[in-house]
Motif scaffolding. Structure first.
Motif, PDB file in Angstrom:
ATOM      1  N   THR A  38      21.114 -23.354  10.278  1.00  0.00           N
ATOM      2  CA  THR A  38      21.769 -22.799   9.110  1.00  0.00           C
ATOM      3  C   THR A  38      23.037 -23.564   8.765  1.00  0.00           C
ATOM      4  O   THR A  38      23.380 -23.742   7.612  1.00  0.00           O
ATOM      5  N   SER A  39      23.749 -24.049   9.786  1.00  0.00           N
ATOM      6  CA  SER A  39      25.021 -24.718   9.536  1.00  0.00           C
ATOM      7  C   SER A  39      24.854 -25.955   8.663  1.00  0.00           C
ATOM      8  O   SER A  39      25.781 -26.358   7.971  1.00  0.00           O
ATOM      9  N   GLN A  40      23.681 -26.589   8.687  1.00  0.00           N
ATOM     10  CA  GLN A  40      23.453 -27.739   7.827  1.00  0.00           C
ATOM     11  C   GLN A  40      23.508 -27.322   6.363  1.00  0.00           C
ATOM     12  O   GLN A  40      24.101 -28.008   5.532  1.00  0.00           O
ATOM     13  N   PHE A  41      22.898 -26.174   6.056  1.00  0.00           N
ATOM     14  CA  PHE A  41      22.931 -25.663   4.695  1.00  0.00           C
ATOM     15  C   PHE A  41      24.365 -25.287   4.315  1.00  0.00           C
ATOM     16  O   PHE A  41      24.834 -25.558   3.228  1.00  0.00           O
ATOM     17  N   ARG A 211      32.230 -13.917  -0.145  1.00  0.00           N
ATOM     18  CA  ARG A 211      31.146 -14.874   0.082  1.00  0.00           C
ATOM     19  C   ARG A 211      31.453 -15.841   1.213  1.00  0.00           C
ATOM     20  O   ARG A 211      30.536 -16.421   1.808  1.00  0.00           O
ATOM     21  N   ALA A 212      32.737 -16.024   1.523  1.00  0.00           N
ATOM     22  CA  ALA A 212      33.111 -16.984   2.568  1.00  0.00           C
ATOM     23  C   ALA A 212      32.571 -16.583   3.935  1.00  0.00           C
ATOM     24  O   ALA A 212      32.262 -17.448   4.762  1.00  0.00           O
ATOM     25  N   GLN A 213      32.432 -15.259   4.203  1.00  0.00           N
ATOM     26  CA  GLN A 213      31.928 -14.831   5.512  1.00  0.00           C
ATOM     27  C   GLN A 213      30.462 -15.213   5.712  1.00  0.00           C
ATOM     28  O   GLN A 213      29.967 -15.223   6.833  1.00  0.00           O
ATOM     29  N   PHE A 214      29.781 -15.522   4.600  1.00  0.00           N
ATOM     30  CA  PHE A 214      28.416 -16.034   4.662  1.00  0.00           C
ATOM     31  C   PHE A 214      28.397 -17.536   4.399  1.00  0.00           C
ATOM     32  O   PHE A 214      27.329 -18.116   4.195  1.00  0.00           O
ATOM     33  N   ALA A 215      29.603 -18.146   4.396  1.00  0.00           N
ATOM     34  CA  ALA A 215      29.763 -19.578   4.153  1.00  0.00           C
ATOM     35  C   ALA A 215      29.066 -20.009   2.862  1.00  0.00           C
ATOM     36  O   ALA A 215      28.590 -21.136   2.741  1.00  0.00           O
ATOM     37  N   ASP A 216      28.996 -19.082   1.915  1.00  0.00           N
ATOM     38  CA  ASP A 216      28.386 -19.324   0.604  1.00  0.00           C
ATOM     39  C   ASP A 216      26.933 -19.767   0.704  1.00  0.00           C
ATOM     40  O   ASP A 216      26.407 -20.424  -0.184  1.00  0.00           O
ATOM     41  N   TYR A 217      26.262 -19.371   1.790  1.00  0.00           N
ATOM     42  CA  TYR A 217      24.838 -19.684   1.970  1.00  0.00           C
ATOM     43  C   TYR A 217      24.035 -18.482   1.501  1.00  0.00           C
ATOM     44  O   TYR A 217      23.786 -17.556   2.253  1.00  0.00           O
ATOM     45  N   GLN A 218      23.661 -18.471   0.224  1.00  0.00           N
ATOM     46  CA  GLN A 218      22.960 -17.351  -0.392  1.00  0.00           C
ATOM     47  C   GLN A 218      23.602 -16.018   0.023  1.00  0.00           C
ATOM     48  O   GLN A 218      22.940 -15.131   0.587  1.00  0.00           O
ATOM     49  N   PRO A 219      24.894 -15.864  -0.242  1.00  0.00           N
ATOM     50  CA  PRO A 219      25.631 -14.707   0.285  1.00  0.00           C
ATOM     51  C   PRO A 219      25.130 -13.360  -0.203  1.00  0.00           C
ATOM     52  O   PRO A 219      25.096 -12.391   0.571  1.00  0.00           O
ATOM     53  N   GLU A 295      37.213 -24.565   6.853  1.00  0.00           N
ATOM     54  CA  GLU A 295      35.791 -24.467   6.567  1.00  0.00           C
ATOM     55  C   GLU A 295      34.992 -24.371   7.863  1.00  0.00           C
ATOM     56  O   GLU A 295      34.016 -23.624   7.950  1.00  0.00           O
ATOM     57  N   LYS A 296      35.404 -25.104   8.861  1.00  0.00           N
ATOM     58  CA  LYS A 296      34.702 -25.092  10.145  1.00  0.00           C
ATOM     59  C   LYS A 296      34.682 -23.686  10.733  1.00  0.00           C
ATOM     60  O   LYS A 296      33.655 -23.229  11.243  1.00  0.00           O
ATOM     61  N   GLU A 297      35.805 -22.992  10.648  1.00  0.00           N
ATOM     62  CA  GLU A 297      35.870 -21.632  11.187  1.00  0.00           C
ATOM     63  C   GLU A 297      34.901 -20.702  10.454  1.00  0.00           C
ATOM     64  O   GLU A 297      34.199 -19.898  11.072  1.00  0.00           O
ATOM     65  N   ALA A 298      34.840 -20.826   9.131  1.00  0.00           N
ATOM     66  CA  ALA A 298      33.935 -19.984   8.349  1.00  0.00           C
ATOM     67  C   ALA A 298      32.476 -20.289   8.678  1.00  0.00           C
ATOM     68  O   ALA A 298      31.653 -19.383   8.825  1.00  0.00           O
ATOM     69  N   ILE A 299      32.173 -21.572   8.796  1.00  0.00           N
ATOM     70  CA  ILE A 299      30.799 -21.972   9.113  1.00  0.00           C
ATOM     71  C   ILE A 299      30.385 -21.446  10.484  1.00  0.00           C
ATOM     72  O   ILE A 299      29.296 -20.904  10.660  1.00  0.00           O
ATOM     73  N   GLU A 300      31.264 -21.591  11.465  1.00  0.00           N
ATOM     74  CA  GLU A 300      30.947 -21.116  12.811  1.00  0.00           C
ATOM     75  C   GLU A 300      30.801 -19.607  12.843  1.00  0.00           C
ATOM     76  O   GLU A 300      29.943 -19.067  13.548  1.00  0.00           O
ATOM     77  N   SER A 301      31.631 -18.904  12.081  1.00  0.00           N
ATOM     78  CA  SER A 301      31.539 -17.444  12.029  1.00  0.00           C
ATOM     79  C   SER A 301      30.213 -17.005  11.413  1.00  0.00           C
ATOM     80  O   SER A 301      29.559 -16.080  11.908  1.00  0.00           O
TER      81      SER A 301
END
Length: 430
Positions: A38-41, A211-219, A295-301
């Motif tokens: 998922t992190s790639q997306f 949306r940031a808590q979903f890293a903007d991945y189809q939030p 951004e890294k923190e949001a992606i990891e979360s």
């Protein structure tokens, strides 16, 4: 393409019938490469959308509040209330009908055609099926852009049917599970969810930064289907993994006696799914105003949010293509449109039917050119690829009517009713 892939399929020992290019892509993605992280997306999304700016002050009490508990969000979600039975073994009364509908995949027109052919919905999109029991065998989601519209219709009908002692039952498909896990490999995007769900959450929070808590991945989609999410309580908790109606067992992909023994039978599987989807496993990762330092923190979360959904999922939801679970099996449905000849597979089917005191197993999941049965009606395969996102197949419905002590099986088509014997595949060598 198929020629280029021949050696790879042989190397992996996969002997499959490639029904259409959509199915081919599905098989290749799962069989020939590891699951996409998922992190790639997420990383790609963050390169496109800058979410990290100076954050305005917000109500701190709302920072960790589950989105599903916001009043306006709950009001929206209640429109998707699926009224269903708590029973997992439902008797079929004399003269009563069971009608089974296969995969929909986000195609509202196909769903409406199914329901009209089944005789349970009129031209005004109202229930007209009397005391019929409708079972939709999963995969309402993915490959189409009208998913919420499809679920909304099924939910409305489920509330109308009991007035005449009818019922609407919707099963878990592998695509409902994938969406609940945060695996959006087969979606057509987030637009329907942004327009309906996202706007409501924006207004409820007075912010788009949730949306940031979903890293903007189809939030908006993610927030809708995750465990404890927006539609978890009114809709998803009322889906079943499998159900028995009269002498017919309905499931998305398949069942074995071992699955029943290891998971507490039909009731155990359904209860495990219900418990999992209702729980807010991700509560420690709620961050409704996107208060991240990078951004890294949001992606990891977001990745951790996804991982905890996977690690907490019940065993019946795990696995991948071809695995022997209720949402992934293909043992009874492949090769498509042909009978079963593997003695081990035939034995598994007989064992599970005997265990459940049933006469037939009905499943979707694997596209067929038309509804058909294997082993003289023991296994009915009803996924006709009706969605335009799959094969634009002709909708057909399986009907079972109890007449005295017998159950009469028929296939309902746009041209009329067919006797079950007309759709039996060639007899197996047993």
């Amino acid at each position: 393409f198929i020629g280029d892939m021949t050696s790879e399929f042989q190397r992996l020992g996969l002997y499959v019938l490639l029904i259409n290019m959509s199915t081919t892509a599905f098989l290749v993605r799962h069989a020939l490469k590891p699951r996409i992280q998922t992190s790639q997306f997420i990383a790609r999304k963050f390169r496109q959308v800058r979410l990290f700016q100076a954050f305005p002050d917000h109500d701190s009490a709302l920072l960790k509040t589950p989105l599903a508990s916001l009043d306006s969000v709950k009001s929206f979600a209640n429109k998707f209330y699926l009224q269903t039975t708590s029973e997992d073994d439902i008797p079929l009364r004399d003269g009563q009908r069971l009608v089974c509908v296969g995969d929909v995949h986000g195609d509202y027109t196909a769903l409406c055609r199914f329901l009209k052919i089944a005789g349970v919905m009129n031209n005004n999109e109202q229930w007209c099926g009397g005391d019929s029991i409708l079972v939709q065998c999963g995969d309402v989601l993915d490959r189409g852009s009208e998913e919420l519209k499809c679920f909304s219709l099924l939910s409305r009908l489920s509330q109308q049917a009991p007035v005449n002692d009818g019922q609407v039952i919707v099963l878990w498909g592998n695509h409902e599970v994938l969406n609940s896990l945060g695996d959006f490999y087969y979606t057509t995007g987030d637009d329907e969810y942004q327009q309906q769900v996202g706007v409501i959450v924006d207004n409820a929070l007075g912010s788009t930064y949730w949306r940031a808590q979903f890293a903007d991945y189809q939030p908006s989609r993610w927030a809708t289907y995750e465990p404890g999410g927006i539609l978890a309580e009114p809709l998803l908790k009322n889906l079943k993994v499998a159900v028995k109606v009269g002498k017919t067992v309905c499931v998305h992909a398949g069942l074995t006696k071992r699955l029943l023994e290891e998971n507490g039978g039909l009731t155990g599987m359904n209860q495990a799914a219900q418990t999992w989807i209702q729980q807010v496993h991700h509560k420690d990762f709620n961050n409704n105003f996107g208060h991240y330092t990078s951004e890294k923190e949001a992606i990891e979360s977001a990745q951790q949010r996804r991982n905890i959904a996977h690690s907490s999922a019940p065993p019946v939801f795990l696995g991948g293509i071809g695995d022997s679970t209720p949402i992934w099996m293909r043992a009874y449905s492949m090769p498509a449109d042909r009978d079963l000849h593997n003695p081990k597979t035939i034995g598994m089917l007989r064992d599970v039917l005997q265990e459940l005191e049933a006469e037939r197993l009905v499943m979707g999941h694997t596209v067929q050119s038309q509804i058909n049965s294997a082993i003289s009606g023991m296994a009915w395969r009803i996924d006709v690829g009706a969605s335009k996102g799959v094969a634009s197949g002709t909708p057909e419905v399986l009907e079972v009517i109890r007449q005295g002590k017998e159950e009469i099986v028929s296939i309902l088509t746009p041209s009329g009713k067919l006797a079950s014997r007309e759709r039996h595949t060639v007899e197996s060598l047993v």
